[in-house]
Design a protein around this motif. Structure first.
Motif, PDB file in Angstrom:
ATOM      1  N   GLY A 139     -43.872  19.722  41.978  1.00 10.03           N
ATOM      2  CA  GLY A 139     -43.327  19.885  40.634  1.00 10.03           C
ATOM      3  C   GLY A 139     -41.948  20.509  40.631  1.00 10.03           C
ATOM      4  N   GLY A 178     -39.036  18.056  40.921  1.00  7.85           N
ATOM      5  CA  GLY A 178     -38.647  17.443  39.654  1.00  7.85           C
ATOM      6  C   GLY A 178     -37.841  18.389  38.793  1.00  7.85           C
ATOM      7  N   CYS A 194     -38.120  15.974  33.563  1.00  6.21           N
ATOM      8  CA  CYS A 194     -37.941  16.503  34.921  1.00  6.21           C
ATOM      9  C   CYS A 194     -38.154  18.016  34.941  1.00  6.21           C
ATOM     10  N   CYS A 242     -41.705  18.897  34.881  1.00  5.23           N
ATOM     11  CA  CYS A 242     -42.431  18.752  36.158  1.00  5.23           C
ATOM     12  C   CYS A 242     -42.687  20.118  36.802  1.00  5.23           C
TER      13      CYS A 242
END
Length: 736
Positions: free
Chosen positions: A182, A185, A225, A228
């Motif tokens: 994550g 991102g 993003c 994320c």
């Protein structure tokens, strides 16, 4: 530097100083130096409460903010400033982090007593607290990302604290690796913001979006993003798999990191970035959170490990918060973050008290049973009444029973989500996720209470004799946290048991206008971020009009725009606003009734099955068949990851190894063979052809030299003799 920031810097740096002292000198200090850590965090709590009362409540200003920044990097015309942004959200998070940390530190004194790595444990706790406080106070995404990674590192150290156990070591690695997915991102999102806006300051980012410098699909992609990172840290589907395994760490760590603070970091990030999220990004966030809430709740129903039930409950509640923020219920999502921190930390510490007592029983009886398995418990309320009462209070709050903080925050989330679905009927799944998860939450939590505290002790009367209440150092934190589950703390001065509206929290955390709405107002029309959206995703996305009715200037982009004389966001005509308020009022009332009914239904079914014995859980487990096995096996998520990601990675590594061994090494080895063959031929040619010709030439020259030497003896008589012989031979040949 003002007094305010002197206090803030003390709150931030005191745990870091305690970490340095305890990690290097802890074993030489009395009691392993735990008192150094306790002083650092309890003094930080006292100062956080001081800021809470003197800055946040005394000012009572939703737009309150103070900043302290300095130039960190100057490169030509570019200057990067970093610093501290102290607003209502930062102060609230300071109180949450230091309060939960303080009671966990105190609880750990009793729980970790006698552990050979006692001082190291408290050092790691201090390092985590420093990392989390830095994340909360930073005004810059780059600094937030740095502390974000420090939080990940400290969680790795604490989850794998008992690293001599393979399960703990593997859990630490799993948490670290999954969260990095994550974080990758999130880093891309940070780069997109920097390349388009040229800044990473949170308020300047909001201003840039409001000015239209970043809009449309690129803004949506950037928001997703950044989200994320929240998916990893806040254990949202599909990156939720690390959090249940993280229960391998000490129970106080579970309460500190995985119930109240670290996992809340992702929700905190989404709340901080709320103003720049487009409708498309918000809708994705809402569905991820809603699905996570229901998905994790189904798993918690079938678990037998007391900490795993709470772990999946945490995943579910984090999904609630995320769904609320995605649906536009900003205040409700952040409110649930605060209330959940109290009752979930209480539940984890309560489970720690139970496990502490079970360890004592196992040691006295020489048994080797699982101290976390609720099937080995039962009847504990007779021997641990204080643990039982505090655990029950936190359970009631988590289940959303009226007169608790959990009821206020969950009802606000469900009301906001239902209102969003009423305005956009195509998204009816969101309230379904919420109400279904609420029913399951009430069921599995009361199942946990009944199996743990009621009935008879399942290890027998001989083992039951050794059950006893935990010491005061363990139970006092439970009393503190369970008391904070009462609704009155959060609804003053209205003191309403049904809604946070009218209370200090709702007043100080109103829904801020979105930055793209400011952009649309400034440019006299819809921003591309909105213009490119479907009709279901447009409009105000449950943006509460009370922000403008209260005439408050928010700390974000809209606040700055208002303070600089830019007209505020137009929220529509009065009749539209009235219609919007009417929808929210009806949604709140309906959600309150439905949430009480579904929570009551869940509690009733749990009571029928696990307290009164009117329903056979074993029979229903057989009837549910593969559905129950799916819940028990966590819907085979670990197996799916093993079969796809893990085995896929292993297969790729084997293919890479074969390619390296056979192709790359083959080319290299083939090149070496060809080189050796060429060298052999070249050596033979050089030896026998080139050297042969040279040697032959030398032999011929030498032979010629020897012949010539026969006639070149240096004696004149011989020369005359040779000449006469030659002449005579010539005459003879001529005559003949």
């Amino acid at each position: 530097m003002s007094l305010t920031f002197s206090l803030v810097l003390y709150i931030l740096l005191a745990p870091l100083a305690a970490f340095a002292i305890v990690i290097f000198l802890g074993k030489r200090l009395p009691r392993g130096g735990d008192w150094v850590s306790l002083f650092a965090i309890w003094s930080g709590l006292a100062l956080s409460l001081y800021l809470f009362f003197t800055r946040m409540l005394a000012h009572y200003d939703p737009g309150y903010i103070e900043t302290l920044s300095f130039n960190w990097l100057i490169w030509g015309d570019f200057t990067l400033r970093i610093g501290i942004a102290l607003d209502n959200m930062a102060i609230m998070m300071l109180v949450v982090v230091t309060l939960v940390s303080a009671v966990v530190y105190l609880f750990s004194v009793g729980y970790m007593h006698g552990d050979p790595k006692y001082s190291r444990y408290f050092a790691f706790l201090c390092f985590f607290s420093f990392s989390m406080l830095g994340l909360v106070l930073a005004d810059n995404l780059l600094v937030i990302y740095a502390f974000w990674e420090l939080v990940g590192l400290s969680s790795y150290l604490l989850i794998g604290f008992w690293h001599e156990k393979d399960s703990a070591a593997n859990a630490g690695k799993k948490a670290f690796i999954v969260c990095r997915v994550g974080d990758a991102g999130m880093f891309i999102g940070i780069l997109l913001l920097f390349t388009t806006l040229g800044t990473l300051n949170l308020h300047e980012i909001a201003d840039g979006v409001a000015a239209g410098k970043l809009a449309g699909g690129l803004l949506t992609i950037t928001g997703l993003c950044l989200f994320c990172g929240a998916i990893g840290k806040s254990a949202q589907f599909p990156l939720h798999v690390w959090l249940p395994d993280a229960m391998e760490g000490p129970t106080p760590v579970s309460a500190l990191i995985h119930a109240a603070t670290m996992v809340a970091a992702g929700v905190y990030l989404v709340a901080r970035l709320f103003v720049i999220l487009t409708p498309d990004a918000s809708l994705v966030i809402a569905y991820v959170g809603g699905f996570t809430a229901l998905f994790a709740a189904t798993i918690a129903v079938a678990q037998n490990d007391i900490k795993r039930v709470l772990a999946y409950s945490t995943v579910s509640q984090l999904g609630y918060m995320t769904m609320a923020l995605g649906a536009g219920a900003y205040m409700a999502g952040f409110f649930h973050l605060v209330t959940h921190a109290m009752f979930k930390a209480c539940l984890f510490l309560g489970s720690g008290s139970v496990i502490h007592a079970m360890h004592h029983v196992m040691n006295k009886t020489g048994s080797h049973g699982d101290v976390n398995d609720i099937r080995n418990m039962g009847g504990l309320k007779r021997h641990m009444p204080l643990t039982f009462l505090t655990f029950l209070m936190a359970t009631i709050a988590l289940s959303g029973v009226p007169l608790t903080s959990g009821f206020l925050s969950k009802d606000a989330i469900l009301g906001g989500t239902l209102a969003f679905a009423m305005e956009h009927p195509r998204n009816w799944l969101l309230p379904f996720f919420g109400f279904a998860a609420a029913a399951l939450t009430a069921f599995y939590m009361f199942r946990l209470v009944y199996l743990t505290f009621t009935g008879s002790f399942r290890l027998g009367p001989e083992a039951e004799r050794h059950l006893r209440e935990s010491p005061a150092v363990i139970t006092i934190p439970l009393v503190i946290l369970s008391t904070l589950c009462f609704f009155g703390f959060y609804s003053l001065p209205a003191f309403s048991p049904t809604t946070p509206e009218g209370g200090w929290f709702a007043h100080l955390f109103p829904n801020p206008p979105r930055a793209y709405e400011v952009s649309a107002s400034l440019h006299g029309g819809l921003d591309p971020a909105v213009a490119g959206s479907s009709p279901t995703m447009i409009s105000d996305l449950h943006i509460e009009k009370k922000v403008l009715r209260h005439e408050v200037s928010t700390a974000g982009a809209a606040g700055k725009a208002t303070s600089e004389g830019v007209p505020p966001v137009s929220m529509g005509e009065p009749h539209t606003e009235v219609h919007h308020d009417e929808i929210h009022h009806r949604a709140h009332n309906a959600a309150m009734i439905i949430s009480v009914l579904v929570a009551g239904l869940g509690i009733l079914i749990a009571t029928l099955g696990y307290f009164w014995g009117k329903i056979s859980p074993a029979l229903w487990q057989r009837r549910l068949g593969v559905f129950y096995r799916g819940m028990f096996r966590k819907w085979w998520m670990d197996e799916i990851y093993d079969a796809t990601i893990v085995n896929g990675t292993l297969l790729l590594s084997r293919i890479s190894r074969w390619f390296d061994l056979k192709v790359i090494d083959g080319i290299v080895d083939g090149s070496a063979y060809l080189t050796r063959s060429y060298a052999f031929i070249e050596g033979w040619f050089d030896l026998y052809i080139v050297d042969g010709l040279v040697n032959l030439t030398a032999w011929i020259v030498g032979l010629w030299g020897r012949l010539v030497r026969l006639f070149q003896g240096g004696q004149i008589q011989r020369y005359i003799l040779y000449a006469l012989a030659a002449v005579g031979l010539f005459i003879i040949l001529k005559v003949v």
